[in-house]
Design a protein around this motif. Structure first.
Motif, mmCIF file in Angstrom:
data_model
loop_
_atom_site.group_PDB
_atom_site.id
_atom_site.type_symbol
_atom_site.label_atom_id
_atom_site.label_comp_id
_atom_site.label_asym_id
_atom_site.label_seq_id
_atom_site.Cartn_x
_atom_site.Cartn_y
_atom_site.Cartn_z
ATOM 1 N N LEU A 174 0.833 -1.206 0.000
ATOM 2 C CA LEU A 174 0.000 0.000 0.000
ATOM 3 C C LEU A 174 0.866 1.255 0.000
ATOM 4 N N LEU A 175 1.930 1.239 0.779
ATOM 5 C CA LEU A 175 2.857 2.383 0.794
ATOM 6 C C LEU A 175 3.502 2.559 -0.580
ATOM 7 N N ASN A 176 3.813 1.461 -1.252
ATOM 8 C CA ASN A 176 4.386 1.550 -2.602
ATOM 9 C C ASN A 176 3.390 2.157 -3.580
ATOM 10 N N ILE A 177 2.126 1.815 -3.438
ATOM 11 C CA ILE A 177 1.096 2.376 -4.312
ATOM 12 C C ILE A 177 0.964 3.875 -4.079
ATOM 13 N N VAL A 178 0.886 4.263 -2.817
ATOM 14 C CA VAL A 178 0.711 5.681 -2.474
ATOM 15 C C VAL A 178 1.915 6.509 -2.918
ATOM 16 N N SER A 179 3.092 5.906 -2.873
ATOM 17 C CA SER A 179 4.305 6.663 -3.208
ATOM 18 C C SER A 179 4.653 6.610 -4.695
ATOM 19 N N SER A 180 3.822 5.961 -5.510
ATOM 20 C CA SER A 180 4.084 5.857 -6.947
ATOM 21 C C SER A 180 2.878 6.314 -7.760
ATOM 22 N N PRO A 181 2.544 7.601 -7.702
ATOM 23 C CA PRO A 181 1.338 8.062 -8.391
ATOM 24 C C PRO A 181 1.413 7.955 -9.916
ATOM 25 N N LYS A 182 2.619 7.894 -10.481
ATOM 26 C CA LYS A 182 2.736 7.772 -11.935
ATOM 27 C C LYS A 182 2.455 6.347 -12.409
ATOM 28 N N ASP A 189 -7.799 6.025 -8.481
ATOM 29 C CA ASP A 189 -8.637 5.199 -7.609
ATOM 30 C C ASP A 189 -7.798 4.282 -6.725
ATOM 31 N N ALA A 190 -6.761 3.695 -7.282
ATOM 32 C CA ALA A 190 -5.895 2.809 -6.506
ATOM 33 C C ALA A 190 -5.196 3.583 -5.396
ATOM 34 N N ILE A 191 -4.741 4.772 -5.707
ATOM 35 C CA ILE A 191 -4.071 5.599 -4.698
ATOM 36 C C ILE A 191 -5.043 5.983 -3.591
ATOM 37 N N TYR A 192 -6.237 6.371 -3.979
ATOM 38 C CA TYR A 192 -7.265 6.746 -2.990
ATOM 39 C C TYR A 192 -7.577 5.560 -2.081
ATOM 40 N N GLU A 236 12.979 10.648 -3.903
ATOM 41 C CA GLU A 236 14.438 10.681 -3.944
ATOM 42 C C GLU A 236 14.974 9.638 -4.924
ATOM 43 N N LYS A 237 14.355 8.453 -4.925
ATOM 44 C CA LYS A 237 14.772 7.398 -5.847
ATOM 45 C C LYS A 237 14.540 7.830 -7.289
ATOM 46 N N GLU A 238 13.400 8.455 -7.553
ATOM 47 C CA GLU A 238 13.094 8.931 -8.902
ATOM 48 C C GLU A 238 14.082 10.004 -9.347
ATOM 49 N N GLU A 239 14.421 10.928 -8.449
ATOM 50 C CA GLU A 239 15.405 11.961 -8.777
ATOM 51 C C GLU A 239 16.776 11.359 -9.054
ATOM 52 N N GLN A 240 17.150 10.350 -8.271
ATOM 53 C CA GLN A 240 18.433 9.677 -8.484
ATOM 54 C C GLN A 240 18.461 8.995 -9.849
ATOM 55 N N GLU A 241 17.350 8.349 -10.226
ATOM 56 C CA GLU A 241 17.275 7.694 -11.529
ATOM 57 C C GLU A 241 17.367 8.717 -12.663
ATOM 58 N N LYS A 242 16.723 9.869 -12.494
ATOM 59 C CA LYS A 242 16.810 10.932 -13.505
ATOM 60 C C LYS A 242 18.242 11.421 -13.644
#
Length: 129
Positions: free
Chosen positions: A17-25, A30-33, A58-64
């Motif tokens: 659930l935390l992974n879902i909430v932290s990955s809005p892209k 509906d899944a996030i809600y 932070e992980k996304e910024e590091q990947e960018k």
């Protein structure tokens, strides 16, 4: 709201659930809600949710950053020459995809290739005359 996800959001672990909430892209609204609602029902501390979001950002910024600094290496030309040359000549969206250094190298390579072709034609022209 109806939970049509497989497996249902309610049956997932708190970490999922935390992974879902932290990955809005990666997830739809509906899944996030539903994930936020389920985390609230499980009495998960909001700081834990915010921490998961911060870590994902932070992980996304590091990947960018890694993408932006990725470059062509001489081994690319030795180990996979066709793929590398094809990418250099025919791929047009490196910059758009975040590969900033590769895009700059591609531009320089194309300019150098054009100059080499012109030089070869010039030499052939001079030899014919």
């Amino acid at each position: 709201m109806i939970d049509n996800f497989k497996p249902p959001i309610k049956t997932r672990t708190t970490q999922e659930l935390l992974n879902i909430v932290s990955s809005p892209k990666k997830w739809n609204r509906d899944a996030i809600y539903l994930a936020k609602y389920e985390l609230t029902n499980r009495n998960v501390d909001t700081s834990e949710i915010e921490n998961a979001i911060r870590i994902a950002n932070e992980k996304e910024e590091q990947e960018k950053l890694e993408k932006a600094n990725k470059s062509y290496h001489i081994l690319d030309f030795i180990l996979k020459p066709r793929h590398t040359l094809f990418e250099l000549l025919f791929t047009w969206e490196l910059k758009k995809d975040g590969y900033l250094l590769k895009a700059q190298q591609q531009k320089s390579f194309r300019i150098a290739l054009i100059l080499v072709i012109l030089f070869v034609y010039l030499i052939k022209f001079i030899q014919e005359n």
